[in-house]
Design an enzyme around this catalytic site. Sequence first.
Site, PDB file in Angstrom:
ATOM      1  N   HIS A  21      -7.331   4.506   5.917  1.00  0.00           N
ATOM      2  CA  HIS A  21      -6.074   4.822   6.597  1.00  0.00           C
ATOM      3  C   HIS A  21      -5.307   3.558   6.977  1.00  0.00           C
ATOM      4  O   HIS A  21      -4.140   3.652   7.374  1.00  0.00           O
ATOM      5  CB  HIS A  21      -6.387   5.635   7.856  1.00  0.00           C
ATOM      6  CG  HIS A  21      -5.500   6.810   8.091  1.00  0.00           C
ATOM      7  ND1 HIS A  21      -4.664   7.371   7.139  1.00  0.00           N
ATOM      8  CD2 HIS A  21      -5.316   7.566   9.206  1.00  0.00           C
ATOM      9  CE1 HIS A  21      -4.024   8.401   7.650  1.00  0.00           C
ATOM     10  NE2 HIS A  21      -4.394   8.537   8.916  1.00  0.00           N
ATOM     11  N   ASN A  70       0.267  12.238   8.980  1.00  0.00           N
ATOM     12  CA  ASN A  70       0.756  12.333  10.357  1.00  0.00           C
ATOM     13  C   ASN A  70       1.590  11.135  10.802  1.00  0.00           C
ATOM     14  O   ASN A  70       2.483  11.270  11.639  1.00  0.00           O
ATOM     15  CB  ASN A  70      -0.399  12.572  11.321  1.00  0.00           C
ATOM     16  CG  ASN A  70      -0.955  13.969  11.182  1.00  0.00           C
ATOM     17  OD1 ASN A  70      -0.233  14.904  10.859  1.00  0.00           O
ATOM     18  ND2 ASN A  70      -2.247  14.117  11.409  1.00  0.00           N
TER      19      ASN A  70
END
Length: 189
Positions: free
Chosen positions: A20, A114
Amino acid sequence: MTKLLVGLGNPGDKYFETKHNVGFMLIDQLAKKQNVTFTHDKIFQADLASFFLNGEKIYLVKPTTFMNESGKAVHALLTYYGLDIDDLLIIYDDLDMEVGKIRLRAKGSAGGHNGIKSIIQHIGTHVFNRVKIGIGRPKNGMSVVHHVLSKFDRDDYIGILQSVDKVDDSVNYYLQEKNFEKTMQRYNG
């Protein structure tokens, strides 16, 4: 002119070089090549570094809000510096792309990411320049959360380092040419 280059990731040693955090990896590489260091800015909720290139100020940004709130830092910086959306470039991971693949886009949905969702909510548009770096889908029943927060295996890490180099090249080309459309034509493929 000023450009805002934002790498998405999560702050802290726990997340260093996780899937990530490939956006942070690229921003760190750009900072290293420019020989600049980051300072933490509590107001913007981000680590910032800057340099000049061809008379243009370039800000390197790593939001410290955690991924899901990245839009706070991006919006605050755009507003404070009076920048247009065209002055923004977001670099982030994409689990729907093969490990190491890159894709440049001038607009698009959050695609389940997100951090991008937060940016779209805070700046009020999905039309902004972005570079996606593939991290691949989870294997063997692994959850998406565990996948994106895990480190790369050895082979994938080598591929990611190569893609970070390619993204570095594309970002430098974009900064030189000042034309994202031309950069997409050259580096997508």
